[in-house]
Design a protein around this motif. Structure first.
Motif, short mmCIF file in Angstrom:
data_model
loop_
_atom_site.label_atom_id
_atom_site.label_comp_id
_atom_site.label_asym_id
_atom_site.label_seq_id
_atom_site.Cartn_x
_atom_site.Cartn_y
_atom_site.Cartn_z
N ILE A 13 0.81 -1.05 0.00
CA ILE A 13 -0.14 -0.14 0.15
C ILE A 13 0.92 1.27 0.01
N GLY A 14 0.70 2.03 -1.15
CA GLY A 14 1.45 3.48 -1.14
C GLY A 14 0.77 4.40 -0.24
N SER A 15 1.59 5.60 -0.49
CA SER A 15 1.13 6.63 0.49
C SER A 15 0.12 7.91 -0.17
N GLY A 16 -0.17 7.58 -1.32
CA GLY A 16 -0.93 8.58 -2.15
C GLY A 16 -0.34 9.64 -2.63
N PRO A 17 -1.21 10.93 -3.05
CA PRO A 17 -0.44 12.07 -3.29
C PRO A 17 0.23 12.75 -2.43
N ILE A 18 1.46 13.36 -2.86
CA ILE A 18 2.43 13.94 -1.79
C ILE A 18 1.45 15.05 -1.33
N ILE A 19 1.54 15.31 -0.04
CA ILE A 19 0.72 16.36 0.70
C ILE A 19 1.48 16.72 1.99
N GLY A 21 2.98 16.59 5.56
CA GLY A 21 2.97 15.86 6.68
C GLY A 21 2.93 14.48 6.00
N GLN A 22 3.03 14.27 4.61
CA GLN A 22 3.17 12.77 4.12
C GLN A 22 4.12 13.00 2.94
N ALA A 23 5.30 12.72 3.24
CA ALA A 23 6.35 13.25 2.38
C ALA A 23 6.82 12.38 1.10
N CYS A 24 7.30 12.60 0.23
CA CYS A 24 7.91 11.76 -0.93
C CYS A 24 8.67 10.81 -0.67
N GLU A 25 9.45 10.85 0.61
CA GLU A 25 10.29 9.81 1.20
C GLU A 25 9.63 8.47 1.12
N PHE A 26 8.28 8.13 1.11
CA PHE A 26 7.75 7.16 1.30
C PHE A 26 7.90 6.28 -0.21
N ILE A 47 -0.72 -0.60 -4.82
CA ILE A 47 -2.04 0.35 -4.99
C ILE A 47 -1.33 1.81 -4.44
N ASN A 48 -1.44 2.67 -5.28
CA ASN A 48 -1.10 4.21 -5.02
C ASN A 48 -1.79 4.94 -5.88
N SER A 49 -2.48 5.91 -5.37
CA SER A 49 -3.46 6.96 -6.16
C SER A 49 -2.31 8.02 -6.84
N ASN A 50 -0.92 7.97 -6.59
CA ASN A 50 0.12 9.15 -7.20
C ASN A 50 0.75 8.38 -8.39
N PRO A 51 0.34 8.93 -9.49
CA PRO A 51 1.05 8.48 -10.96
C PRO A 51 2.37 9.09 -10.85
N ALA A 52 2.70 10.01 -10.08
CA ALA A 52 4.03 10.89 -10.24
C ALA A 52 5.01 10.30 -9.33
N THR A 53 5.03 9.13 -9.07
CA THR A 53 6.09 8.33 -8.14
C THR A 53 6.89 7.46 -9.07
N ILE A 54 8.20 7.25 -8.46
CA ILE A 54 9.06 6.08 -9.23
C ILE A 54 8.32 4.70 -8.98
N MET A 55 7.63 4.65 -7.68
CA MET A 55 7.13 3.36 -7.36
C MET A 55 5.83 2.91 -8.14
N THR A 56 5.53 3.75 -8.87
CA THR A 56 4.23 3.32 -9.83
C THR A 56 4.68 3.37 -11.29
N HIS A 65 -2.04 -0.36 -9.45
CA HIS A 65 -3.24 0.00 -9.61
C HIS A 65 -3.07 1.61 -9.01
N LEU A 66 -3.46 2.39 -9.84
CA LEU A 66 -3.79 3.83 -9.63
C LEU A 66 -5.00 4.24 -9.14
#
Length: 334
Positions: A13-19, A21-26, A47-56, A65-66
């Motif tokens: 399970i990913g961390s979702g969009p970078i906001i 308090g919930q940083a891109c380090e995840f 599963i991660n709703s953020n398509p702008a990560t290396i993880m996805t 799954h986005l």
């Protein structure tokens, strides 16, 4: 090798969009975990709703799954893929909260999916402020004077008993969201209401603020044989009163005496071993009185945290990678 061969497919399970308090380090942690599991021949679904990560990136996992990080999305994935285990410790607080919610709704039991890297009891113990406070006292560690509150009336009563300055800590929130320091009585009502509204369980801890104390963090790893190692010490350049996420941090710690470090190390290992039966990474935050070196435990994250990614880069030790290996059964000596 003690690897659990019954785990053939894992959901991360990913961390979702970078906001805030919930940083891109995840993204760094999730990417390491995906690579570590695939090295072992395990099928990885992400599963991660953020398509702008290396993880996805399509290279990182077998199935990506986005989708929104919601229980319905988890159910959709479990119906589509045969998943043996879920690893929720790589996506920060968002992933832990989703894992808790899915557990409460019976999703993991229904689809016969095991949780690895942590267990629900450990999450509940560390995220429920009152349970955590009571547990620390029970095992002989010090915490700041505090009282739990579920309403404005209870919060005001707690403030009168403890005295100002205070810190408001909502339960189950990201990166200190909804919390804050209160120096004057006139500021308290607004801060209390903000904290209660921010907490999904409408619960805050009203705590004595140890303003000006030093703040340290330790990064730990634990295996199922109860071996624990300290990977790194991290020191916040700003004192207590500045949230860790807003503070410059340095690794290793610069102003920690050896005697204080040994005591902090012993307390951290004792605390981690007391959290239940889980294998993986953990982050513990301490406050230290600069005059007396007295220590109090602030909080524990039973997962890799933002600090874990920073500590990995500072030390060269791949914390998330090793945490993923521990989650599937390896021991630290392996």
């Amino acid at each position: 090798m003690p690897k659990d061969t019954s785990i053939r497919s894992v959901l991360i399970i990913g961390s979702g969009p970078i906001i805030i308090g919930q940083a891109c380090e995840f993204d760094y942690s999730g990417t390491q975990a995906a690579r570590a599991l695939r090295e072992e021949g395990i099928e990885v679904t992400l599963i991660n709703s953020n398509p702008a990560t290396i993880m996805t990136d399509p290279m990182m996992a077998d199935h990506i799954h986005l989708l929104p990080l919601e229980v319905n999305s988890i159910i959709k994935i479990l119906e589509e893929h045969q998943i043996d285990a879920v690893l929720p410790t790589m996506g920060g607080q968002t992933a832990l909260n989703l894992a808790i919610e899915a557990g409460k709704q019976g999703v993991w039991d229904k689809y016969q999916v095991r949780m690895i890297g942590v267990d629900l009891d450990a999450i509940e113990l560390t995220e429920n402020r009152e349970a955590f406070r009571s547990h620390m006292i029970k095992i002989g560690l010090s915490v700041a004077p505090s009282i739990i509150a579920n309403s404005v009336l209870e919060g005001k009563d707690a403030a009168q008993k403890i005295g100002f300055p205070l810190v408001i800590r909502p339960s189950y929130t990201l990166g200190g969201f909804g919390g804050g320091f209160v120096h004057e009585v006139s500021e308290f009502d607004a801060a209390l209401r903000r904290g209660l509204e921010a907490s999904p369980t409408h619960e805050v801890l009203v705590e004595k603020a140890v303003l000006g104390w030093k703040e340290f963090e330790l990064e730990l790893l634990r295996d199922k044989n109860d071996n624990v190692v300290i990977i790194c010490t991290v020191e916040n350049l700003d004192p207590m009163g500045i949230h860790t996420g807003d503070s410059i941090t340095v690794a290793p710690a610069m102003t920690l005496s050896d005697t204080a470090y040994q005591e902090m190390r012993n307390q951290a290992i004792h605390a981690m071993r007391s959290l239940g039966n889980f294998s993986g990474g953990c982050n513990i935050q301490f406050a230290q009185n600069p005059k007396t070196e007295e220590l109090i435990v602030i909080e524990i994250n039973p997962r890799v945290s933002r600090s874990s990614a920073l500590a990995s880069k500072a030390t060269g030790y791949p914390i998330a990678k090793v945490a993923a290996k521990l989650a599937i059964g390896y021991h630290l000596d392996d």
